[in-house]
Structure formats: structure tokens, C-alpha cells
Design a protein around this motif. Sequence first.
Motif, PDB file in Angstrom:
ATOM      1  N   ARG A 149      -3.190  -6.586  -5.270  1.00 26.14           N
ATOM      2  CA  ARG A 149      -3.617  -5.332  -5.903  1.00 26.14           C
ATOM      3  C   ARG A 149      -4.851  -5.589  -6.772  1.00 26.14           C
ATOM      4  O   ARG A 149      -4.889  -6.550  -7.549  1.00 26.14           O
ATOM      5  CB  ARG A 149      -2.505  -4.767  -6.789  1.00 26.14           C
ATOM      6  N   ASN A 188       0.831  -1.208   0.000  1.00 29.01           N
ATOM      7  CA  ASN A 188       0.000   0.000   0.000  1.00 29.01           C
ATOM      8  C   ASN A 188       0.866   1.258   0.000  1.00 29.01           C
ATOM      9  O   ASN A 188       0.590   2.224  -0.731  1.00 29.01           O
ATOM     10  CB  ASN A 188      -0.921   0.008   1.211  1.00 29.01           C
ATOM     11  N   PHE A 189       1.917   1.247   0.813  1.00 26.27           N
ATOM     12  CA  PHE A 189       2.816   2.407   0.861  1.00 26.27           C
ATOM     13  C   PHE A 189       3.505   2.627  -0.480  1.00 26.27           C
ATOM     14  O   PHE A 189       3.535   3.741  -1.018  1.00 26.27           O
ATOM     15  CB  PHE A 189       3.855   2.225   1.962  1.00 26.27           C
ATOM     16  N   GLU A 210       2.733   1.547  -3.478  1.00 30.63           N
ATOM     17  CA  GLU A 210       1.830   1.839  -4.578  1.00 30.63           C
ATOM     18  C   GLU A 210       1.487   3.336  -4.642  1.00 30.63           C
ATOM     19  O   GLU A 210       1.245   3.884  -5.725  1.00 30.63           O
ATOM     20  CB  GLU A 210       0.553   1.016  -4.418  1.00 30.63           C
ATOM     21  N   ALA A 211       1.498   3.978  -3.484  1.00 36.02           N
ATOM     22  CA  ALA A 211       1.145   5.403  -3.427  1.00 36.02           C
ATOM     23  C   ALA A 211       2.343   6.319  -3.615  1.00 36.02           C
ATOM     24  O   ALA A 211       2.177   7.545  -3.692  1.00 36.02           O
ATOM     25  CB  ALA A 211       0.473   5.708  -2.086  1.00 36.02           C
ATOM     26  N   HIS A 212       3.549   5.774  -3.716  1.00 37.22           N
ATOM     27  CA  HIS A 212       4.747   6.613  -3.789  1.00 37.22           C
ATOM     28  C   HIS A 212       4.979   7.095  -5.218  1.00 37.22           C
ATOM     29  O   HIS A 212       4.872   6.317  -6.180  1.00 37.22           O
ATOM     30  CB  HIS A 212       5.973   5.825  -3.306  1.00 37.22           C
ATOM     31  N   PRO A 213       5.327   8.361  -5.393  1.00 40.43           N
ATOM     32  CA  PRO A 213       5.489   8.910  -6.758  1.00 40.43           C
ATOM     33  C   PRO A 213       6.636   8.311  -7.552  1.00 40.43           C
ATOM     34  O   PRO A 213       6.630   8.389  -8.789  1.00 40.43           O
ATOM     35  CB  PRO A 213       5.729  10.404  -6.506  1.00 40.43           C
ATOM     36  N   ASP A 248      10.876   4.623   2.715  1.00 37.89           N
ATOM     37  CA  ASP A 248      10.604   6.038   2.450  1.00 37.89           C
ATOM     38  C   ASP A 248      11.892   6.848   2.414  1.00 37.89           C
ATOM     39  O   ASP A 248      12.094   7.690   1.523  1.00 37.89           O
ATOM     40  CB  ASP A 248       9.660   6.574   3.537  1.00 37.89           C
TER      41      ASP A 248
END
Length: 468
Positions: free
Chosen positions: A355, A339-340, A342-345, A452
Amino acid sequence: MPRTLKAGERSSVRGTVFGALSRAKDYEKEPAMVQPNTQPSTTGIHAGYTPSGDYRPLTVPLYSSAAFEFSSHAEAVEKFALRQSGFTYSRTGNPTVSVLEQRAAALEGGANAVATATGQAAVALSLLALTQGPKHIIASNQLYGGTVDLLTDSFNDFGIRITFVDPDLPAAWEAAIEEDTRAFFLESVTNPLSTLPDLPALAEVAHRHNIPVVVDNTLATPANFKPLTFGADIVVHSATKALAGHGQVLGGVVIDAGTFDFSDEARWPQIARARARYAGTSLLARYGSGAYSMLVRSKFLHDLGPTLPAASAHSILTGIETLSVRTAAAASTLLLLANFLEAHPLVAAVHHPSRAGHQHHERAAKFFPRGTGSVLAVELHDAALVPAFIDNLKIIALAANIGDTRTMIAHPATMTHCRLTPEQLADAGLNAGVLRISVGLEDPADLIRDLDRALAVAASTEKEVSFA
């Protein structure tokens, strides 16, 4: 066509094949057997062993002996002729290794198992036993790189021909069948993209042509998926991975359902035809539905020698006891990381059937309700970011293993799959931006912070390069 055995037949074969290699003076009772509906968490602790002897140890004893004494010459003669149960030499049988074999077979719902020194050895022996001659194999075009090396290089040297086919196209597998095709080979969950072949459909094709299906279940583990339930005939594992779970030893195992029909002498002479090696009898006549496993053990394990050390078997058994809780914990953490990411640019895609947009999302929900294992793949939008990202991870280790308690990352294109051709990489869905993550047991918040931070450093590096 494959023949389904009655319960009594399978039980008898287990007693014959396992019994021939799993009884010693120290075992005063039959090894513990679990009920067919026992859950993996229970099976992983109890199958294959009952405390006995003077001290009744609760954990499996470690028998670190190369050889075993015979009470008489007559006993030695009978055991070496495979007419009497018992251990002779640890290259082909050891009490500790035998418990691992029985436990692995019980976890997969199989009849027999043979342990090997590595997962690669398990793949090699399982297929060599089917392709003597040499013959032809149809294999998935989405396989671990080391397996591709084995099939395209060493097996090619042996004259064994391989045809690679998309595991999502059962009709293409049928079209690829030749007169001497002797195996279908695939992974239940592919490494590293976690695609899910339609095993029941592929097995239906194979069995119509009297071809056994061999499935590598390493990524899924029997805690999540049992290929024998869905049409596979033989299952292999790299026990190095999640079965052990601690990254301390190497090991493999070949598990046989005991249900495939090897009775055609012309098609399966190594099993059904009388051979001098077995005193003029056939393995099928001697061992019934355990004949394939005995071929793997008595010929290939014996002659080639990829033996699993007793100490390694003991270590893997310790890991198996926690398999179910480890896989559940890793599956939970994997979803949080996915989830993390998938949302990262900086991330172009997360390749995992959890998914909603994944091609096998519905198949995962149907066949893998407990998850598909600990591996997910992440694709960065720019492959040039890969070195900076990897080099700035502090907790997640750059290593080639999977299924460990530690979270690890690998770059398939330059590591595990580095010898694949550009065409093979494309068929497998891999490019230079894809990274494989094996999720361990660390706190997920720490792992997310590590990802991150490393992605932020990679992004800053990209900006510096663009400004230069």
C-alpha cells in the motif's frame, strides 16, 4: 567485530559440519552444490542431493531408520566422538534430514543448517545456544505471539532476560544493550502486520557490540528475501509454513552464515573455550566457523531432542521444490485481495507494505522486489463485526497456520497473540479489529467473492443490531 570468511574457509566448514552428519553408504557422491548466483527456483530443486547408488532416484530417498549400523567398534567410537563423518542415531542426523538442511542453507546463502521438529524449536535452540549463562536478548516488539510466549515465559523461567524494542528505532536497540546482551532477535517481515524492520541498520548496531543478529524469515521466505545478505548472522524458519507449503507436517530450521566471530572465550565460552564434552577441545577449534551450528546440533538438539522426523523432512523437501512458483502466485493474489479490501466500506485499513501509504512502502520496493510473502492484515472499522465476518466465510478457512496452499484467516487478538498484554498488543500495532489473512493458491476471483459475501453478511448483522 564479525569476520568475513574466505570462500575456501566456508567451503571447508560446510564439508566438516555437514559432512559429519550427511554421509552414509548410500551416498556415493558429494551432495549437489549450487552456484552462489543460482536462482531460488533452481536451488529448491537441486541443492544438497545428487542421485547415486544402484537405482539413482531423482527424488531424495526417505531414510526412515532410527539408527545406523557401524562396520566395526572402532568406527562407532570415532563417530560418537565426532571425529569421523557419518550417521549414528537419527536424533541428531539422518540422510533425508541432512538434504533438507543443506537445501535450506543453500536457499538462504548460509554455510550450515540444523533442522528441528518445529519452527518454535528452531527459535528456541538458536537463542539458547547464544544465551547460556543465562544472558540478555533484545527482541523486536512486533513478533508472532507464540514467540513472545517463549521469550517472556519459558525463557524467563530459565533466567534469560528480554528487552522488547521497536524495530524501527535502531538507536533504541543500542540504548538497550547491556554487558551480557548476546542476541538481537527480529522477524524480517512481522507477523501479522507485515512491517519491515531496517535490518541493515540494526545489524550495524549489533555488530559494533559483537552481538549476533537472529532473524525469523518465515513470512518472507528465501524466495523473496535473504537476511544473511543484509547483515543477519543466523536465520530461523518455521518450515511448517511456506517452505513446506501444504500444511501437512511441522518442522523448523536454524541456518548459520558461518561468518560471526565467536573467538572471544570470555564472551562465548560455550563455543571458544575447551570443554570436557568435546574431549578437552573447543567447538571453535574443532569446527571453525561451523562451531555455532555444531553447538546447536550436538548439545541442544541432542540433549533436548526436538528432532525433525525423516518423513517430515521428506515432505518439506517436496514443498520446497515449488516454493518460488507458490510465493509468486500468492503475491499476485495478495495484491488483488488487498485492492478489494482497501476499497470496501467495512474495512478501516489494509496493513501491507504494497500500500502506498504504508510506513515501509519504499523499504519494500527496495529490499523486497518479489513481495513480502503471503500474509496481509485487514482491520475492520468495528471489531464487533469480526465473528460474523469470519463465520460466514465459505472458502477461506479459520486456522492458525500460514503459507499453506489454502487461504486462511485468523484473529490475532484472540488466537495467535491471545496471551499478549494490552500494552504488548498496542506495541505490536494490534487491536480487536485486526484479522490476519494468509493467501493461498485458490482462484483470486473466488476468494474475493468469498470475502465480499462474508462482509455483506456482517454488514447486515450490524444493521440488524443497530435497528434493534
